[in-house]
Design a protein around this motif. Structure first.
Motif, short mmCIF file in Angstrom:
data_model
loop_
_atom_site.label_atom_id
_atom_site.label_comp_id
_atom_site.label_asym_id
_atom_site.label_seq_id
_atom_site.Cartn_x
_atom_site.Cartn_y
_atom_site.Cartn_z
N ARG A 14 0.81 -1.22 0.00
CA ARG A 14 0.00 0.00 0.00
C ARG A 14 0.85 1.27 0.00
O ARG A 14 0.30 2.35 0.04
N GLY A 60 -11.16 6.11 -4.39
CA GLY A 60 -10.81 5.70 -3.03
C GLY A 60 -11.97 5.91 -2.06
O GLY A 60 -12.16 5.12 -1.13
N GLY A 63 -14.78 3.05 -1.60
CA GLY A 63 -14.55 1.83 -0.82
C GLY A 63 -14.47 2.17 0.66
O GLY A 63 -14.48 3.35 1.03
N TYR A 65 -12.02 0.71 2.77
CA TYR A 65 -10.63 0.59 3.21
C TYR A 65 -9.72 1.02 2.05
O TYR A 65 -8.80 0.30 1.66
N SER A 66 -10.01 2.15 1.48
CA SER A 66 -9.34 2.52 0.23
C SER A 66 -8.99 4.00 0.16
O SER A 66 -8.69 4.50 -0.92
N ILE A 69 -5.56 4.96 -1.68
CA ILE A 69 -5.16 4.48 -3.01
C ILE A 69 -4.62 5.59 -3.94
O ILE A 69 -3.91 5.30 -4.89
N VAL A 113 -8.32 -3.81 -4.04
CA VAL A 113 -9.12 -2.95 -3.16
C VAL A 113 -10.61 -3.14 -3.50
O VAL A 113 -11.00 -3.12 -4.67
N THR A 138 -4.24 -1.27 -7.21
CA THR A 138 -3.20 -0.24 -7.25
C THR A 138 -1.91 -0.85 -7.80
O THR A 138 -1.62 -2.02 -7.56
#
Ligand SMILES: Cc1cc2nc3c(=O)[nH]c(=O)nc-3n(C[C@H](O)[C@H](O)[C@H](O)COP(=O)(O)O)c2cc1C
Length: 168
Positions: A14, A60, A63, A65-66, A69, A113, A138
């Motif tokens: 990440r 991003g 989502g 948990y994004s 990104i 993601v 990503t």
């Protein structure tokens, strides 16, 4: 890099440097997405290569948990048509895994993601209705060395693999 090594050695990353992704490597990654097999050969998957900062941020936000990104130089939005048949997730999974394994073999880092707010994701890339942005991937140069990058442990082989039938 042989296929087994590419699969076993891949770690999700990440954190990326600001370096750009070599065009030749990116083309291989994208072609591997195109070549993924699909149910009934419907070829209902598409990929949008997102590099624009504000579009990456919008994606991003689609989502849970994004929000990180946009730090990746490239975000691939993986779309599947609403008419993709019975197993759209499997089709997208093959596209995404192809991309990530080829990226790894090219020396690039990646992370899948989950996209949960489809309307927001479609708006982020100006895509029409009738499509689902199932996942994003990503892609970039890892900020950490291979040994610095943590991989989550997997369950033991005998817990994951059963021979012949479900164990008693
Ligand atoms: C179906 C799927 C959905 C995922 N969704 C997210 C996500 O929304 N955000 C994120 O940061 N990582 C996401 N990941 C990455 C996982 O957290 C990661 O694959 C897992 O922790 C194993 O990492 P490792 O291979 O580096 O050990 C997702 C992975 C999969 C397979």
């Amino acid at each position: 890099m042989d296929a087994y090594k590419a699969v076993i050695g891949k770690k999700d990353s990440r954190e990326y440097t600001n370096e750009s992704v070599p065009e030749q490597s990116l083309k291989k990654v994208l072609n591997s997405v195109r070549m993924a097999g699909s149910g009934k050969n419907r070829q209902a998957g598409r990929v949008v290569v997102v590099t624009d900062e504000s579009r990456k941020k919008m994606l991003g936000a689609a989502g849970d948990y994004s929000d990180w990104i946009h730090n990746a130089p490239i975000v691939l939005a993986m779309l599947i048509s609403e008419d993709a048949g019975l197993r759209p997730g499997f089709d997208v999974g093959r596209m995404a895994q192809n991309a990530m394994i080829v990226a790894h073999a090219e020396g690039l880092a990646s992370c899948p993601v989950t996209i949960v707010r489809n309307d927001d994701a479609l708006a982020a890339i100006d895509a029409p209705t009738g499509w689902i942005v199932h996942m994003a991937v990503t892609i970039g140069i890892a900020a950490k060395t291979e040994s610095e990058r943590r991989s989550h442990p997997r369950i033991p082989f005998d817990e994951a693999v059963f021979w012949g039938s479900w164990p008693k």
